[in-house]
Scaffold this motif. Structure first.
Motif, PDB file in Angstrom:
ATOM      1  N   GLU A  14       0.805  -1.231   0.054  1.00 58.00           N
ATOM      2  CA  GLU A  14      -0.068   0.080   0.173  1.00 58.00           C
ATOM      3  C   GLU A  14       0.837   1.332   0.074  1.00 58.00           C
ATOM      4  OE1 GLU A  14      -3.152  -0.003   2.880  1.00 58.00           O
ATOM      5  OE2 GLU A  14      -4.254  -1.543   1.900  1.00 58.00           O
ATOM      6  N   THR A  56      -6.834   3.851 -11.122  1.00 56.46           N
ATOM      7  CA  THR A  56      -6.064   2.921 -11.126  1.00 56.46           C
ATOM      8  C   THR A  56      -5.539   2.579  -9.638  1.00 56.46           C
ATOM      9  OG1 THR A  56      -5.137   3.295 -13.068  1.00 56.46           O
ATOM     10  CG2 THR A  56      -4.076   1.718 -12.039  1.00 56.46           C
ATOM     11  N   HIS A  57      -5.329   3.737  -8.862  1.00 58.29           N
ATOM     12  CA  HIS A  57      -4.862   3.492  -7.450  1.00 58.29           C
ATOM     13  C   HIS A  57      -6.091   2.994  -6.623  1.00 58.29           C
ATOM     14  CE1 HIS A  57      -4.368   5.177  -3.232  1.00 58.29           C
ATOM     15  NE2 HIS A  57      -3.074   4.737  -3.677  1.00 58.29           N
ATOM     16  N   ALA A  58      -7.349   3.455  -6.885  1.00 58.18           N
ATOM     17  CA  ALA A  58      -8.395   2.846  -6.045  1.00 58.18           C
ATOM     18  C   ALA A  58      -8.686   1.373  -6.324  1.00 58.18           C
ATOM     19  CB  ALA A  58      -9.524   3.770  -6.346  1.00 58.18           C
ATOM     20  N   GLN A  59      -8.485   0.959  -7.733  1.00 56.63           N
ATOM     21  CA  GLN A  59      -8.805  -0.388  -8.337  1.00 56.63           C
ATOM     22  C   GLN A  59      -7.795  -1.244  -7.469  1.00 56.63           C
ATOM     23  OE1 GLN A  59      -8.112  -0.848 -12.264  1.00 56.63           O
ATOM     24  NE2 GLN A  59      -8.881  -2.727 -12.397  1.00 56.63           N
ATOM     25  N   ARG A 115      -5.819  -0.800  -4.835  1.00 55.93           N
ATOM     26  CA  ARG A 115      -5.863  -0.498  -3.594  1.00 55.93           C
ATOM     27  C   ARG A 115      -6.977  -1.627  -3.073  1.00 55.93           C
ATOM     28  NH1 ARG A 115      -4.422   1.906   1.079  1.00 55.93           N
ATOM     29  NH2 ARG A 115      -3.092   3.247   0.024  1.00 55.93           N
ATOM     30  N   GLU A 116      -8.085  -1.457  -3.910  1.00 54.78           N
ATOM     31  CA  GLU A 116      -9.260  -2.746  -3.475  1.00 54.78           C
ATOM     32  C   GLU A 116      -8.768  -4.132  -3.790  1.00 54.78           C
ATOM     33  OE1 GLU A 116     -12.570  -4.106  -2.024  1.00 54.78           O
ATOM     34  OE2 GLU A 116     -11.903  -1.976  -2.280  1.00 54.78           O
ATOM     35  N   GLN A 117      -7.915  -4.204  -4.784  1.00 53.81           N
ATOM     36  CA  GLN A 117      -7.551  -5.837  -5.225  1.00 53.81           C
ATOM     37  C   GLN A 117      -6.638  -6.075  -3.772  1.00 53.81           C
ATOM     38  OE1 GLN A 117      -5.662  -5.704  -8.897  1.00 53.81           O
ATOM     39  NE2 GLN A 117      -7.774  -5.906  -9.784  1.00 53.81           N
ATOM     40  N   ARG A 157      -6.741  -5.108  -0.782  1.00 52.14           N
ATOM     41  CA  ARG A 157      -7.498  -5.349   0.532  1.00 52.14           C
ATOM     42  C   ARG A 157      -8.225  -6.713   0.406  1.00 52.14           C
ATOM     43  NH1 ARG A 157      -9.571   0.969   1.384  1.00 52.14           N
ATOM     44  NH2 ARG A 157      -7.358   1.329   2.459  1.00 52.14           N
ATOM     45  N   ARG A 158      -8.613  -7.024  -0.811  1.00 50.19           N
ATOM     46  CA  ARG A 158      -9.238  -8.295  -1.181  1.00 50.19           C
ATOM     47  C   ARG A 158      -8.339  -9.494  -0.918  1.00 50.19           C
ATOM     48  NH1 ARG A 158     -12.530  -6.187  -5.806  1.00 50.19           N
ATOM     49  NH2 ARG A 158     -10.818  -7.318  -6.933  1.00 50.19           N
ATOM     50  N   ALA A 216      -2.452  -8.082  -7.617  1.00 59.68           N
ATOM     51  CA  ALA A 216      -2.625  -6.402  -7.966  1.00 59.68           C
ATOM     52  C   ALA A 216      -1.433  -6.324  -8.850  1.00 59.68           C
ATOM     53  CB  ALA A 216      -2.553  -5.481  -6.630  1.00 59.68           C
TER      54      ALA A 216
END
Length: 83
Positions: free
Chosen positions: A51, A67-70, A72-74, A76-77, A81
């Motif tokens: 992160e 892209t950053h949000a996408q 970061r979500e990957q 966290r899941r 990434a």
């Protein structure tokens, strides 16, 4: 006999102490430089988390906010990434 040159013993001791002190300071400086930072800390810097790397890439403009949000979500899941 010293013929009025008092304090000769002091100067003789000083004649030996000054070079020894200079050599000691040089050795100390070489050791400090060889250790790296010279701050006295022997700890290596901790590795960055995924992160933190992602945040740095956004800050440098390497990736856009979407892209950053996408990514970061990957992260966290727990997904893979890859930018």
């Amino acid at each position: 006999m010293m013929y009025g040159y008092g304090g000769g013993g002091f100067w003789m001791v000083l004649l030996w102490l000054v070079p020894i002190a200079i050599i000691a300071v040089i050795v100390w400086a070489v050791v400090k430089l060889a250790q790296g930072s010279g701050s006295g800390s022997t700890e290596s810097p901790r590795p960055q988390t995924a992160e933190e790397i992602l945040d740095r890439r956004l800050a440098l403009g390497e990736i856009d906010p979407a892209t950053h949000a996408q990514l970061r979500e990957q992260l966290r899941r727990g997904g893979n990434a890859s930018p």
